[in-house]
Design an enzyme around this catalytic site. Structure first.
Site, short mmCIF file in Angstrom:
data_model
loop_
_atom_site.label_atom_id
_atom_site.label_comp_id
_atom_site.label_asym_id
_atom_site.label_seq_id
_atom_site.Cartn_x
_atom_site.Cartn_y
_atom_site.Cartn_z
N ARG A 124 0.85 -1.21 0.00
CA ARG A 124 0.00 0.00 0.00
C ARG A 124 0.88 1.26 0.00
O ARG A 124 0.58 2.24 0.69
CB ARG A 124 -0.95 0.03 1.19
CG ARG A 124 -1.75 -1.21 1.40
CD ARG A 124 -2.87 -1.35 0.36
NE ARG A 124 -3.79 -2.40 0.77
CZ ARG A 124 -3.69 -3.68 0.38
NH1 ARG A 124 -2.73 -4.05 -0.44
NH2 ARG A 124 -4.58 -4.56 0.78
N SER A 197 -10.62 1.33 4.07
CA SER A 197 -9.84 1.03 5.29
C SER A 197 -9.24 2.33 5.81
O SER A 197 -8.59 3.05 5.06
CB SER A 197 -8.71 0.07 4.96
OG SER A 197 -9.22 -1.09 4.38
N GLU A 293 -4.57 5.46 6.85
CA GLU A 293 -4.29 5.16 5.45
C GLU A 293 -4.69 6.27 4.46
O GLU A 293 -3.92 6.60 3.57
CB GLU A 293 -4.98 3.85 5.06
CG GLU A 293 -4.45 3.29 3.77
CD GLU A 293 -5.43 2.38 3.10
OE1 GLU A 293 -6.47 2.86 2.61
OE2 GLU A 293 -5.18 1.17 3.07
P1 NAP Z 1 -10.13 -9.96 5.75
O1 NAP Z 1 -10.27 -11.11 4.81
O2 NAP Z 1 -11.10 -9.79 6.86
O3 NAP Z 1 -8.67 -9.97 6.35
C1 NAP Z 1 -8.25 -9.02 7.32
C2 NAP Z 1 -6.83 -8.62 7.01
O4 NAP Z 1 -6.00 -9.74 7.13
C3 NAP Z 1 -6.72 -8.07 5.64
O5 NAP Z 1 -6.47 -6.72 5.74
C4 NAP Z 1 -5.60 -8.87 4.99
O6 NAP Z 1 -4.48 -8.11 4.63
C5 NAP Z 1 -5.13 -9.84 6.03
N1 NAP Z 1 -5.17 -11.19 5.44
C6 NAP Z 1 -6.19 -12.05 5.47
N2 NAP Z 1 -5.83 -13.19 4.88
C7 NAP Z 1 -4.57 -13.04 4.46
C8 NAP Z 1 -3.65 -13.89 3.80
N3 NAP Z 1 -3.95 -15.15 3.45
N4 NAP Z 1 -2.42 -13.41 3.51
C9 NAP Z 1 -2.09 -12.18 3.87
N5 NAP Z 1 -2.91 -11.32 4.50
C10 NAP Z 1 -4.14 -11.76 4.80
O7 NAP Z 1 -10.07 -8.61 4.90
P2 NAP Z 1 -11.27 -7.71 4.31
O8 NAP Z 1 -11.43 -6.54 5.14
O9 NAP Z 1 -12.45 -8.56 4.00
O10 NAP Z 1 -10.64 -7.21 2.96
C11 NAP Z 1 -10.42 -8.11 1.89
C12 NAP Z 1 -9.35 -7.55 0.99
O11 NAP Z 1 -9.76 -6.28 0.45
C13 NAP Z 1 -8.05 -7.29 1.70
O12 NAP Z 1 -7.00 -7.65 0.86
C14 NAP Z 1 -8.05 -5.80 1.95
O13 NAP Z 1 -6.75 -5.25 1.97
C15 NAP Z 1 -8.82 -5.29 0.76
N6 NAP Z 1 -9.48 -4.02 1.11
C16 NAP Z 1 -8.78 -2.87 1.02
C17 NAP Z 1 -9.40 -1.65 1.38
C18 NAP Z 1 -8.70 -0.34 1.32
O14 NAP Z 1 -9.36 0.69 1.52
N7 NAP Z 1 -7.43 -0.30 1.12
C19 NAP Z 1 -10.71 -1.66 1.81
C20 NAP Z 1 -11.35 -2.86 1.90
C21 NAP Z 1 -10.73 -4.04 1.56
P3 NAP Z 1 -4.36 -7.34 3.21
O15 NAP Z 1 -5.12 -6.09 3.43
O16 NAP Z 1 -2.91 -7.12 3.10
O17 NAP Z 1 -4.91 -8.22 2.15
#
Ligand code: NAP
Length: 302
Positions: A124, A197, A293
């Site tokens: 990021r 996020s 962020e």
């Molecule tokens: P989630 O599946 O509830 O997981 C929570 C966090 O754990 C995530 O932020 C993710 O990191 C990490 N994670 C889970 N499984 C992982 C794996 N196998 N390997 C590495 N890291 C893992 O997450 P969520 O909130 O539903 O979001 C799903 C994806 O959408 C994530 O990748 C998240 O980053 C992305 N997202 C980004 C934003 C934003 O505004 N930047 C908003 C919503 C969702 P990572 O974030 O590094 O993947």
């Protein structure tokens, strides 16, 4: 007077009035630069909507963007934080970009081209959050996409969704899975104001991770390169009691504790007060300072 580049405003919080010129990037257009049997190199104008691009590419049979469906914002904003979701990040398909140096009189009339290495992509993160912060209006981005399906279903939530729906991992089903998961957990910014996020997932040393695990054995820790682990900020926020708290006014979303929602449409100052209170709670519990962020203007110390 300084200029501030703005896309769709999906990842920005104004803490007060911005005393400068805001440049709203509405450049449109897409073209194929080169293609062969296995891949295509496309150039996309910075003002194009990101999700529309993901959808169009899938329809064309150009693969690699499916996991990044429904991320709000423009194509020009995508490299700024190297957008990522469900195990894929922009850097995986990125070729190069052009930008206009809007706050550098020496370069202001020429487009500057940067390749992938020069963008210094990280988790990021990119050069646009550091050396080139606020100085680059990204006018176009080149992406290299595959003509062969390259489904990445390694992210646990995707694997689970496909299993539940008895579907194979192909680009179209991955796209459906990502859209469905995001819609189920993330509030639509058009209905409930939010900037996605609100905190970065902290990346810490192995030693620091071991120390935290002594107090919180079930804390999720993910590999983050040599000697480092990534923690889930949303998990820590939930543990600190903020999930769903004040979410009908200005607080953390009940379905995803990492998203600060603002249905009350409170001013930026109040949003940052809530964010600081959340970060303080997490710090008191885990001894980790969460980093905000979205971009904050005018800049304040979190
Ligand atoms: P989630 O599946 O509830 O997981 C929570 C966090 O754990 C995530 O932020 C993710 O990191 C990490 N994670 C889970 N499984 C992982 C794996 N196998 N390997 C590495 N890291 C893992 O997450 P969520 O909130 O539903 O979001 C799903 C994806 O959408 C994530 O990748 C998240 O980053 C992305 N997202 C980004 C934003 C934003 O505004 N930047 C908003 C919503 C969702 P990572 O974030 O590094 O993947």
């Amino acid at each position: 007077m300084r200029a501030l580049p703005l896309g769709e405003g999906s990842n920005i919080v104004f803490s007060g009035d911005y005393l400068g010129v805001v440049i709203h990037n509405t450049l449109l257009g897409r073209s194929v630069i080169e293609e062969d049997e296995s891949s295509v190199l496309i150039e996309v104008a910075g003002g194009e909507n990101w999700h529309q691009l993901v959808t169009t590419c899938l329809q064309q049979g150009w693969y690699g963007l499916e996991n990044l469906a429904l991320i709000p914002g423009t194509v020009g904003a995508a490299p700024i934080q190297n957008i990522g979701a469900y195990g894929v990040e922009l850097a995986d398909v990125f070729d190069s970009l052009n930008y206009l140096a809007i706050n550098d009189p020496a370069q202001a009339t020429d487009l500057v081209r940067l390749d992938k290495q020069q963008c210094e992509f990280g988790y990021r993160d990119s050069v646009f959050k550091h050396r080139l912060r606020d100085n680059a209006c990204v006018t176009s981005v080149r992406l290299r996409l595959s003509k062969q399906p390259v489904p990445n279903a390694s992210y646990p939530a995707l694997t689970q969704w496909l299993k539940e729906h008895e579907l194979q991992a192909v680009p179209k089903t991955l796209y459906q899975a990502v859209c469905s998961l995001r819609r189920s957990k993330l509030p639509d910014p058009k209905r409930i104001p939010n900037a996605g996020s609100f905190f970065k997932n902290p990346v810490i040393s192995l030693a620091a991770c071991d120390a935290i695990q002594k107090g919180f054995a079930d804390i999720p820790c993910y590999d983050a390169g040599e000697g480092h682990k990534k923690l889930a900020a949303g998990w820590m926020i939930e543990k600190a009691g903020w999930r769903g708290r004040d979410c009908d006014s200005t607080g953390m979303h009940r379905d995803q504790a990492l998203v600060l929602v603002n249905p009350a449409k409170a001013k930026g100052e109040q949003v940052l007060r809530v964010a600081n209170a959340v970060a303080d709670s997490v710090h008191a519990m885990f001894n980790i300072r969460l980093e905000i962020e979205p971009r904050i203007y005018p800049r304040v110390n979190p």
